[in-house]
Design a protein around this motif. Structure first.
Motif, short mmCIF file in Angstrom:
data_model
loop_
_atom_site.label_atom_id
_atom_site.label_comp_id
_atom_site.label_asym_id
_atom_site.label_seq_id
_atom_site.Cartn_x
_atom_site.Cartn_y
_atom_site.Cartn_z
N VAL A 24 0.82 -1.21 0.00
CA VAL A 24 0.00 0.00 0.00
C VAL A 24 0.86 1.26 0.00
CG1 VAL A 24 -1.76 1.31 1.28
CG2 VAL A 24 -1.89 -1.18 1.19
N GLU A 25 1.69 1.39 1.01
CA GLU A 25 2.44 2.64 1.19
C GLU A 25 3.50 2.87 0.11
OE1 GLU A 25 1.59 4.98 3.27
OE2 GLU A 25 0.04 3.75 4.19
N ARG A 26 4.27 1.86 -0.22
CA ARG A 26 5.33 2.03 -1.22
C ARG A 26 4.76 2.36 -2.60
NH1 ARG A 26 9.67 4.35 -2.49
NH2 ARG A 26 10.99 3.24 -3.94
N PRO A 27 3.76 1.64 -3.11
CA PRO A 27 3.20 2.02 -4.42
C PRO A 27 2.62 3.43 -4.42
CG PRO A 27 2.54 -0.21 -3.88
CD PRO A 27 3.20 0.35 -2.66
N LYS A 28 1.99 3.83 -3.32
CA LYS A 28 1.44 5.19 -3.23
C LYS A 28 2.57 6.21 -3.28
CE LYS A 28 -1.13 8.27 -0.14
NZ LYS A 28 -0.13 9.31 -0.18
N ASN A 29 3.67 5.93 -2.60
CA ASN A 29 4.80 6.84 -2.60
C ASN A 29 5.43 6.95 -3.98
OD1 ASN A 29 8.10 6.95 -1.91
ND2 ASN A 29 6.80 8.50 -0.94
N ILE A 30 5.54 5.85 -4.69
CA ILE A 30 6.09 5.87 -6.05
C ILE A 30 5.21 6.74 -6.95
CG2 ILE A 30 6.49 4.45 -8.10
CD1 ILE A 30 7.38 2.22 -6.12
N LYS A 31 3.90 6.60 -6.79
CA LYS A 31 2.97 7.42 -7.57
C LYS A 31 3.12 8.90 -7.22
CE LYS A 31 -1.89 8.25 -7.92
NZ LYS A 31 -2.84 8.38 -6.88
N ASP A 32 3.26 9.21 -5.95
CA ASP A 32 3.42 10.60 -5.51
C ASP A 32 4.69 11.22 -6.09
OD1 ASP A 32 1.11 10.36 -4.02
OD2 ASP A 32 2.15 10.14 -2.09
N ILE A 33 5.78 10.46 -6.11
CA ILE A 33 7.03 10.96 -6.69
C ILE A 33 6.87 11.22 -8.18
CG2 ILE A 33 9.42 10.35 -7.24
CD1 ILE A 33 9.56 8.97 -4.49
N ALA A 34 6.23 10.29 -8.87
CA ALA A 34 6.03 10.46 -10.32
C ALA A 34 5.17 11.69 -10.62
CB ALA A 34 5.38 9.21 -10.90
N GLU A 35 4.11 11.89 -9.85
CA GLU A 35 3.26 13.07 -10.05
C GLU A 35 4.03 14.36 -9.78
OE1 GLU A 35 -0.28 12.71 -7.69
OE2 GLU A 35 -1.00 10.99 -8.83
N ALA A 36 4.83 14.37 -8.74
CA ALA A 36 5.60 15.56 -8.40
C ALA A 36 6.65 15.85 -9.48
CB ALA A 36 6.28 15.39 -7.04
N ARG A 37 7.27 14.82 -10.02
CA ARG A 37 8.24 15.02 -11.10
C ARG A 37 7.59 15.62 -12.34
NH1 ARG A 37 12.57 10.08 -11.45
NH2 ARG A 37 13.57 10.55 -9.46
N ALA A 38 6.36 15.27 -12.58
CA ALA A 38 5.65 15.76 -13.75
C ALA A 38 5.39 17.27 -13.68
CB ALA A 38 4.33 15.02 -13.91
N HIS A 39 5.49 17.83 -12.49
CA HIS A 39 5.25 19.26 -12.32
C HIS A 39 6.42 20.12 -12.78
CE1 HIS A 39 2.07 18.44 -8.99
NE2 HIS A 39 1.62 18.14 -10.21
N GLY A 40 7.54 19.51 -13.09
CA GLY A 40 8.65 20.29 -13.64
C GLY A 40 9.84 20.39 -12.72
N ASP A 41 10.41 21.59 -12.65
CA ASP A 41 11.65 21.89 -11.93
C ASP A 41 11.68 21.26 -10.54
OD1 ASP A 41 14.03 22.92 -11.05
OD2 ASP A 41 13.33 24.98 -10.91
N LEU A 42 12.56 20.29 -10.35
CA LEU A 42 12.62 19.56 -9.09
C LEU A 42 13.30 20.36 -7.98
CD1 LEU A 42 13.52 15.97 -10.30
CD2 LEU A 42 11.26 16.96 -9.89
N SER A 43 14.13 21.33 -8.34
CA SER A 43 14.87 22.07 -7.32
C SER A 43 13.95 22.93 -6.46
CB SER A 43 15.95 22.94 -7.96
OG SER A 43 15.36 23.94 -8.77
N GLU A 44 12.82 23.36 -7.01
CA GLU A 44 11.89 24.20 -6.26
C GLU A 44 10.53 23.53 -6.09
OE1 GLU A 44 11.69 28.11 -7.85
OE2 GLU A 44 13.86 28.33 -7.91
#
Length: 73
Positions: A24-44
């Motif tokens: 449950v937790e690990r797949p959700k976290n992987i999805k959260d990281i992927a969604e956040a990466r899709a937003h663009g500039d990772l430094s900010e």
């Protein structure tokens, strides 16, 4: 390492915690990281940094629970 006795109920609870972290937790976290990466500039990107921090926390929780599961029989 020396094995430590554990009640059957404690063993089952620890096994359920490991299953929850993995299924449950690990797949959700992987999805959260992927969604956040899709937003663009990772430094900010606060969402990305929060998801990565959560990932490190989950890895630690898994490691602790896994070690406890294997030390106690």
């Amino acid at each position: 390492m020396k094995r430590v006795p554990m009640t059957p109920e404690g063993h089952q609870k620890l096994k359920e915690e490991l299953d929850r972290l993995v299924k449950v937790e690990r797949p959700k976290n992987i999805k959260d990281i992927a969604e956040a990466r899709a937003h663009g500039d990772l430094s900010e990107n606060a969402e990305y940094h929060a998801a990565r921090e959560s990932s490190l926390f989950l890895k630690g929780e898994f490691r602790n629970s896994s070690q406890a599961f294997h030390w106690r029989r």
